[in-house]
Scaffold this motif. Structure first.
Motif, PDB file in Angstrom:
ATOM      1  N   GLU A 289       0.835  -1.205   0.000  1.00  0.00           N
ATOM      2  CA  GLU A 289       0.000   0.000   0.000  1.00  0.00           C
ATOM      3  C   GLU A 289       0.868   1.252   0.000  1.00  0.00           C
ATOM      4  O   GLU A 289       0.624   2.205  -0.767  1.00  0.00           O
ATOM      5  CB  GLU A 289      -0.934  -0.012   1.213  1.00  0.00           C
ATOM      6  N   ASP A 290       1.894   1.257   0.848  1.00  0.00           N
ATOM      7  CA  ASP A 290       2.775   2.421   0.940  1.00  0.00           C
ATOM      8  C   ASP A 290       3.553   2.651  -0.355  1.00  0.00           C
ATOM      9  O   ASP A 290       3.917   3.789  -0.675  1.00  0.00           O
ATOM     10  CB  ASP A 290       3.759   2.247   2.101  1.00  0.00           C
ATOM     11  N   SER A 291       3.809   1.548  -1.082  1.00  0.00           N
ATOM     12  CA  SER A 291       4.563   1.645  -2.341  1.00  0.00           C
ATOM     13  C   SER A 291       3.676   1.987  -3.529  1.00  0.00           C
ATOM     14  O   SER A 291       4.172   2.113  -4.656  1.00  0.00           O
ATOM     15  CB  SER A 291       5.296   0.323  -2.618  1.00  0.00           C
ATOM     16  N   GLY A 292       2.362   2.082  -3.291  1.00  0.00           N
ATOM     17  CA  GLY A 292       1.445   2.430  -4.367  1.00  0.00           C
ATOM     18  C   GLY A 292       1.276   1.337  -5.404  1.00  0.00           C
ATOM     19  O   GLY A 292       1.047   1.633  -6.582  1.00  0.00           O
ATOM     20  N   LEU A 293       1.352   0.061  -4.973  1.00  0.00           N
ATOM     21  CA  LEU A 293       1.238  -1.046  -5.927  1.00  0.00           C
ATOM     22  C   LEU A 293      -0.205  -1.286  -6.360  1.00  0.00           C
ATOM     23  O   LEU A 293      -0.445  -2.046  -7.302  1.00  0.00           O
ATOM     24  CB  LEU A 293       1.841  -2.324  -5.334  1.00  0.00           C
ATOM     25  N   ASN A 294      -1.150  -0.683  -5.678  1.00  0.00           N
ATOM     26  CA  ASN A 294      -2.565  -0.687  -6.096  1.00  0.00           C
ATOM     27  C   ASN A 294      -3.092  -2.102  -6.307  1.00  0.00           C
ATOM     28  O   ASN A 294      -3.485  -2.491  -7.401  1.00  0.00           O
ATOM     29  CB  ASN A 294      -2.737   0.140  -7.377  1.00  0.00           C
ATOM     30  N   ILE A 295      -3.145  -2.859  -5.221  1.00  0.00           N
ATOM     31  CA  ILE A 295      -3.651  -4.227  -5.255  1.00  0.00           C
ATOM     32  C   ILE A 295      -5.162  -4.190  -4.995  1.00  0.00           C
ATOM     33  O   ILE A 295      -5.623  -3.584  -4.023  1.00  0.00           O
ATOM     34  CB  ILE A 295      -2.954  -5.096  -4.186  1.00  0.00           C
TER      35      ILE A 295
END
Length: 364
Positions: free
Chosen positions: A209-215
């Motif tokens: 989430e913090d890395s913006g991987l948009n799962i």
């Protein structure tokens, strides 16, 4: 419309690429096929693959349950009293959900033929077109990135990515590589297949989430029996959490829903024992405002066709994981659902729309 004969035979079909999860690796799809014949000549088909690490069933156990226990007790019963038939099916033997599912599919195939409707219309008829995701097997980071590019080029815009096999940091690297290869517009779902501990899952999902991987969602991050752990993960992350192996029965679904342990439920006919119980799970989930996915094991198009009919019939089923037939080197079936890339078209023929099972795949 009495049940006159219940026959079984085995089929096998090689996969074009090994299918790898945290629980197993599959190279050949094996199944027991059930053929039900009614006294008016109506014929229905069902399928049950052995999935030892999930349902606990083997080909031999499925065969025994159908031939020695279920079939002798159902023969002679009338499908016009279907509530009695399905009650008997689920009362005869504990567990053995895949064996029950194969019989259940064949019965619903016969019933909807008798009604003169495709099965999805007989069950509710909500839609006649589905879109499946495609599964990225757990592999090296490089292989998963390459597979991602290949599947997107083939027209898939939703990917189900398998993780949970190794250490948690390696899983994060895998997802980072998949997202980089996929770009920003592709939907990514994760399936840990019970491979993480609750704290590991929270750590991994928060980092993503913090890395913006948009799962989009994470499926079954912890052990099936660990509803407290599942709830812990759900409450400590923003990404929706889906229960899969935690939900076999209506009782399981009610526990997950009452304890608010998951945001979504994955229904599989091989877990529920077929369509009869799957309908009840979908209904109770809807009453709690929880949407469902319908997924599958490594099945041929026989079982997938039944699952697609069920999924298409219900408004509360909003996600579909039906890529298993696309993993096979060849189609074992004439008829059934038809694939055009990610799109699955439901047949207009009555019942499941199965014409013939190709003889070269039959083992006995």
């Amino acid at each position: 419309m009495k049940l006159q004969a219940i026959e079984t035979f085995r089929i096998s079909a090689p996969l074009h690429t090994p299918f790898k999860t945290a629980l197993r690796t599959v190279t050949v799809a094996e199944s027991l096929v059930v053929k039900v014949t009614c006294d008016d000549g109506t014929v229905g088909f069902g399928e049950a693959p052995p999935t030892h690490v999930i349902t606990g069933e083997s080909l031999a156990s499925i065969e025994t349950a159908v031939e020695d226990i279920i079939a002798p007790n159902l023969l002679g019963m009338s499908l016009l009293e279907r509530e009695r038939v399905f009650e008997m099916l689920h009362r005869l033997i504990i567990g053995n959900t895949s064996a029950k599912a194969a019989i259940d599919m064949a019965l619903y195939d016969c019933l909807s033929q008798y009604a003169g409707m495709p099965l999805y219309q007989f069950l509710g008829g909500y839609r006649n077109l589905l879109e499946t995701d495609y599964t990225v097997s757990v592999n090296t980071v490089e292989e998963m990135a390459k597979d991602t590019v290949r599947y997107i080029k083939n027209g898939f815009d939703a990917l189900k990515v398998k993780v949970g096999k190794d250490d948690i940091d390696m899983d994060i690297k895998r997802i980072q590589a998949v997202r980089k290869a996929a770009g920003t517009d592709i939907l990514i779902r994760l399936d840990a297949n019970q491979g993480w501990k609750p704290k590991e899952a929270v750590y991994a999902i928060r980092k993503m989430e913090d890395s913006g991987l948009n799962i989009e969602l994470v499926e079954q991050p912890v052990k099936a029996h660990d509803l407290a752990g599942l709830k812990q993960v759900k409450e400590q992350v923003d990404t929706p959490i889906m229960a899969d192996e935690s939900v076999f029965s209506l009782f399981d679904a009610r526990q997950v829903l009452e304890t608010e342990s998951a945001d979504l439920i994955n229904i599989k006919l091989m877990k529920s024992g077929g369509i009869y119980q799957a309908l009840k799970i979908a209904t109770i989930a809807e009453s709690y405002g929880v949407e469902c996915m319908v997924g599958s094991m490594i099945e041929t198009k026989i079982g997938i066709t039944a699952a697609c009919h069920f999924a298409a019939s219900q408004k509360n089923v909003t996600r579909y994981d039906f890529d298993a037939p696309l993993m096979l080197a060849d189609d074992v079936l004439d008829g059934g659902v038809q694939y055009q890339g990610k799109h699955i078209h439901l047949p207009s023929a009555t019942g499941l729309g199965i014409k013939e099972i190709k003889k070269q795949f039959i083992n006995n």
